[in-house]
Every structure is written in C-alpha cells, then in structure tokens.
Write a protein that holds these residues in place. Structure first.
Motif, PDB file in Angstrom:
ATOM      1  N   HIS A 152     -15.492  16.178 -18.703  1.00  0.00           N
ATOM      2  CA  HIS A 152     -15.250  15.621 -17.367  1.00  0.00           C
ATOM      3  C   HIS A 152     -13.879  14.963 -17.258  1.00  0.00           C
ATOM      4  N   ASN A 153     -12.952  15.314 -18.138  1.00  0.00           N
ATOM      5  CA  ASN A 153     -11.660  14.636 -18.141  1.00  0.00           C
ATOM      6  C   ASN A 153     -10.912  14.812 -16.819  1.00  0.00           C
ATOM      7  N   GLY A 154     -11.063  15.970 -16.204  1.00  0.00           N
ATOM      8  CA  GLY A 154     -10.365  16.219 -14.946  1.00  0.00           C
ATOM      9  C   GLY A 154     -10.836  15.326 -13.813  1.00  0.00           C
ATOM     10  N   ALA A 155     -12.025  14.727 -13.951  1.00  0.00           N
ATOM     11  CA  ALA A 155     -12.561  13.875 -12.894  1.00  0.00           C
ATOM     12  C   ALA A 155     -11.833  12.543 -12.791  1.00  0.00           C
ATOM     13  N   SER A 156     -10.997  12.221 -13.783  1.00  0.00           N
ATOM     14  CA  SER A 156     -10.289  10.940 -13.736  1.00  0.00           C
ATOM     15  C   SER A 156      -9.372  10.853 -12.524  1.00  0.00           C
ATOM     16  N   MET A 157      -8.806  11.972 -12.090  1.00  0.00           N
ATOM     17  CA  MET A 157      -7.935  11.961 -10.917  1.00  0.00           C
ATOM     18  C   MET A 157      -8.719  11.617  -9.659  1.00  0.00           C
ATOM     19  N   MET A 158      -9.968  12.026  -9.602  1.00  0.00           N
ATOM     20  CA  MET A 158     -10.795  11.696  -8.441  1.00  0.00           C
ATOM     21  C   MET A 158     -11.037  10.191  -8.361  1.00  0.00           C
ATOM     22  N   PHE A 159     -11.270   9.562  -9.500  1.00  0.00           N
ATOM     23  CA  PHE A 159     -11.531   8.119  -9.499  1.00  0.00           C
ATOM     24  C   PHE A 159     -10.247   7.318  -9.299  1.00  0.00           C
ATOM     25  N   ILE A 160      -9.109   7.867  -9.723  1.00  0.00           N
ATOM     26  CA  ILE A 160      -7.833   7.218  -9.420  1.00  0.00           C
ATOM     27  C   ILE A 160      -7.583   7.246  -7.917  1.00  0.00           C
ATOM     28  N   THR A 161      -7.900   8.373  -7.273  1.00  0.00           N
ATOM     29  CA  THR A 161      -7.770   8.464  -5.813  1.00  0.00           C
ATOM     30  C   THR A 161      -8.709   7.494  -5.126  1.00  0.00           C
ATOM     31  N   LEU A 162      -9.921   7.371  -5.649  1.00  0.00           N
ATOM     32  CA  LEU A 162     -10.884   6.424  -5.080  1.00  0.00           C
ATOM     33  C   LEU A 162     -10.382   4.993  -5.205  1.00  0.00           C
ATOM     34  N   PHE A 163      -9.836   4.652  -6.359  1.00  0.00           N
ATOM     35  CA  PHE A 163      -9.269   3.322  -6.561  1.00  0.00           C
ATOM     36  C   PHE A 163      -8.117   3.068  -5.590  1.00  0.00           C
ATOM     37  N   THR A 164      -7.245   4.063  -5.415  1.00  0.00           N
ATOM     38  CA  THR A 164      -6.092   3.912  -4.534  1.00  0.00           C
ATOM     39  C   THR A 164      -6.528   3.677  -3.096  1.00  0.00           C
ATOM     40  N   LEU A 165      -7.516   4.439  -2.640  1.00  0.00           N
ATOM     41  CA  LEU A 165      -7.997   4.284  -1.267  1.00  0.00           C
ATOM     42  C   LEU A 165      -8.583   2.898  -1.033  1.00  0.00           C
ATOM     43  N   ILE A 166      -9.389   2.411  -1.971  1.00  0.00           N
ATOM     44  CA  ILE A 166     -10.053   1.115  -1.786  1.00  0.00           C
ATOM     45  C   ILE A 166      -9.050  -0.021  -1.868  1.00  0.00           C
ATOM     46  N   VAL A 167      -8.157   0.016  -2.856  1.00  0.00           N
ATOM     47  CA  VAL A 167      -7.216  -1.082  -3.007  1.00  0.00           C
ATOM     48  C   VAL A 167      -6.250  -1.133  -1.829  1.00  0.00           C
ATOM     49  N   PHE A 168      -5.895   0.018  -1.279  1.00  0.00           N
ATOM     50  CA  PHE A 168      -5.011   0.024  -0.113  1.00  0.00           C
ATOM     51  C   PHE A 168      -5.702  -0.627   1.081  1.00  0.00           C
ATOM     52  N   ASN A 169      -6.951  -0.268   1.343  1.00  0.00           N
ATOM     53  CA  ASN A 169      -7.668  -0.844   2.477  1.00  0.00           C
ATOM     54  C   ASN A 169      -7.966  -2.320   2.268  1.00  0.00           C
ATOM     55  N   ASN A 170      -8.210  -2.723   1.025  1.00  0.00           N
ATOM     56  CA  ASN A 170      -8.431  -4.146   0.758  1.00  0.00           C
ATOM     57  C   ASN A 170      -7.185  -4.965   1.065  1.00  0.00           C
ATOM     58  N   PHE A 171      -6.040  -4.491   0.617  1.00  0.00           N
ATOM     59  CA  PHE A 171      -4.800  -5.225   0.872  1.00  0.00           C
ATOM     60  C   PHE A 171      -4.405  -5.174   2.344  1.00  0.00           C
ATOM     61  N   LEU A 172      -4.680  -4.048   2.984  1.00  0.00           N
ATOM     62  CA  LEU A 172      -4.343  -3.926   4.397  1.00  0.00           C
ATOM     63  C   LEU A 172      -5.150  -4.915   5.232  1.00  0.00           C
ATOM     64  N   GLY A 173      -6.381  -5.188   4.812  1.00  0.00           N
ATOM     65  CA  GLY A 173      -7.211  -6.134   5.534  1.00  0.00           C
ATOM     66  C   GLY A 173      -6.752  -7.578   5.424  1.00  0.00           C
ATOM     67  N   LEU A 174      -5.859  -7.879   4.474  1.00  0.00           N
ATOM     68  CA  LEU A 174      -5.328  -9.233   4.344  1.00  0.00           C
ATOM     69  C   LEU A 174      -4.236  -9.529   5.353  1.00  0.00           C
ATOM     70  N   LEU A 175      -3.693  -8.491   5.976  1.00  0.00           N
ATOM     71  CA  LEU A 175      -2.651  -8.696   6.976  1.00  0.00           C
ATOM     72  C   LEU A 175      -3.271  -9.193   8.283  1.00  0.00           C
ATOM     73  N   PRO A 176      -2.576 -10.028   9.025  1.00  0.00           N
ATOM     74  CA  PRO A 176      -3.125 -10.543  10.286  1.00  0.00           C
ATOM     75  C   PRO A 176      -3.356  -9.426  11.301  1.00  0.00           C
ATOM     76  N   TYR A 177      -4.483  -9.510  11.980  1.00  0.00           N
ATOM     77  CA  TYR A 177      -4.846  -8.597  13.071  1.00  0.00           C
ATOM     78  C   TYR A 177      -4.997  -7.149  12.619  1.00  0.00           C
ATOM     79  N   VAL A 178      -5.284  -6.940  11.349  1.00  0.00           N
ATOM     80  CA  VAL A 178      -5.528  -5.591  10.844  1.00  0.00           C
ATOM     81  C   VAL A 178      -7.004  -5.474  10.488  1.00  0.00           C
ATOM     82  N   PHE A 179      -7.619  -4.410  10.931  1.00  0.00           N
ATOM     83  CA  PHE A 179      -9.044  -4.179  10.719  1.00  0.00           C
ATOM     84  C   PHE A 179      -9.335  -3.924   9.242  1.00  0.00           C
TER      85      PHE A 179
END
Length: 224
Positions: free
Chosen positions: A66-93
């Motif tokens: 399952h080594n190739g699946a690591s890229m899928m989880f890196i993408t998942l991490f990137t999506l979540i961390v981006f939305n988490n940080f975006l939510g810290l900005l004022p007036y951002v959903f």
C-alpha cells in the motif's frame, strides 16, 4: 444566546440559495501554479520538505503493498490543514468545523477500506475481530466490541476534527464579544490572550490534520 453563538459556523453568504461559503474549501487549488514555477519560492521548498517527511512517515506505517496510498493521505492532510488555517482568518467560513465535510472525508475512506478488506482479505478481517490469546468464553464479547469500535471509526475521526475546530473558534468568539465591555487596561490583556489563543489554534489546526491523516493511515495498514 447559544443559537446566536453557534450561528458563526452557519453559511450566510448565498447566491440563488447556493451557499458561497463552501467555495473556501477549494480555494487551495489557487496555489497549484506555484509548484510549476521554474524557480520555486521558499514557501514551495518548505512545503516540499514537509510533504517528503510525511511521505516517509506514512510509507513506514503502511504495508509494502500500500505504499502508493501515502500520496492520498498527504493530499488529505493538505486539504484539512488548509481549511483549518483558512478558518482562522476573519470573516472566512470554517468548513472543517462542519460534520458535513469531516464525514465526507472519513466515511467514504472507511467504506472503501472495509469493502476492499472484506472482499479480498476476508480471513484476515475475521482474525482482526478476535485478538490473539483471547479465551474462548470471551470471544463473542470481543467480536462485538471490535465490531463496534470498527464501525464508529469514521464518526470518531469526523467528530474529533469538527469538535476541536469548533471549540477553539467558540472560545475566541466568547472572549472577543467581551471586548466592548472592558476598560482600556483590561483590553490589552484581552488582546494578549486572544493572540496566545490564536497561536494555540494554529497548532491545533496542524495537529488535528496530522492526527486525521495518521489515523486514516493506520486504519489502512490493517488491511493486508
């Protein structure tokens, strides 16, 4: 009071009854052109190092098949961390504070793993229900406990992420609403506390993204 308090997480901007707040979820696509520059920026180099470190860690947790699946989880991490940080900005959903999004990430992944495991590795999946060395009399109870713990996995992933994002935002909102009622001396104290909480929320945004991705990786590693 509570209705107004939790209303900060409700989508409010809409055009023709279509919520525009959820567009913030896919705004990360705007950063894709940076990776194709001839001379990468320092931000791109730093992000590449982070991705390479995550790839090595996820690869170590996954089975060799399952080594190739690591890229899928890196993408998942990137999506979540981006939305988490975006939510810290004022007036951002903050989309990652909603169960609609968190369940949309965890539930399809869990269903895919279960279908793949039970179809291709049925004996191994049955073996997971009874830990090694379990007395015969306790086997029915262990099967029940392991089944329940397996079924609630997508829910725990989704609730953990959403609850942590909601808790921090609510605390920042509650403290911020007390600002107009404070004197000037206490206002400086409030601003200092808010800045410390914002730093803490930034750490929580990274940690929760990492926990979500690592737990998903661990669940995948159980499917041989």
């Amino acid at each position: 009071m509570m209705t107004n308090l939790f209303s900060i997480f409700e989508p409010s901007s809409s055009i023709f009854n279509f919520s525009m707040n959820w567009i913030s979820t896919i705004m990360g696509l705007l950063f894709l052109p940076y990776s194709y520059w001839a001379s990468p920026s320092r931000w791109s180099l730093m992000w590449s190092k982070i991705m390479f470190s995550l790839h090595k860690e996820f690869k170590a947790l996954l089975q060799p098949s399952h080594n190739g699946a690591s890229m899928m989880f890196i993408t998942l991490f990137t999506l979540i961390v981006f939305n988490n940080f975006l939510g810290l900005l004022p007036y951002v959903f903050t989309s990652s504070s909603h169960m609609v999004m968190t369940l949309s990430l965890s539930l399809p992944l869990w269903i895919t793993l279960m279908v793949f495991g039970w179809v291709n590795h049925t004996k191994h999946m049955f073996a997971h229900l009874v830990p090694q060395g379990t007395p015969f009399a306790l086997m029915p109870f262990m099967v029940l406990i392991e089944t329940i713990s397996n079924v609630i996995r997508p829910g725990t992933l989704a609730i953990r992420l959403a609850a942590n994002m909601i808790a921090g935002h609510l605390l920042l909102t509650l403290l911020g609403n007390t600002g107009p009622n404070l004197s000037t001396s206490f206002l400086f104290v409030l601003i200092s506390v808010q800045m410390l909480l914002l730093i803490l929320e930034s750490a929580v945004a990274i940690i929760q993204s990492y926990v979500f991705a690592v737990l998903s990786t661990l669940y995948t590693s159980e499917i041989n």
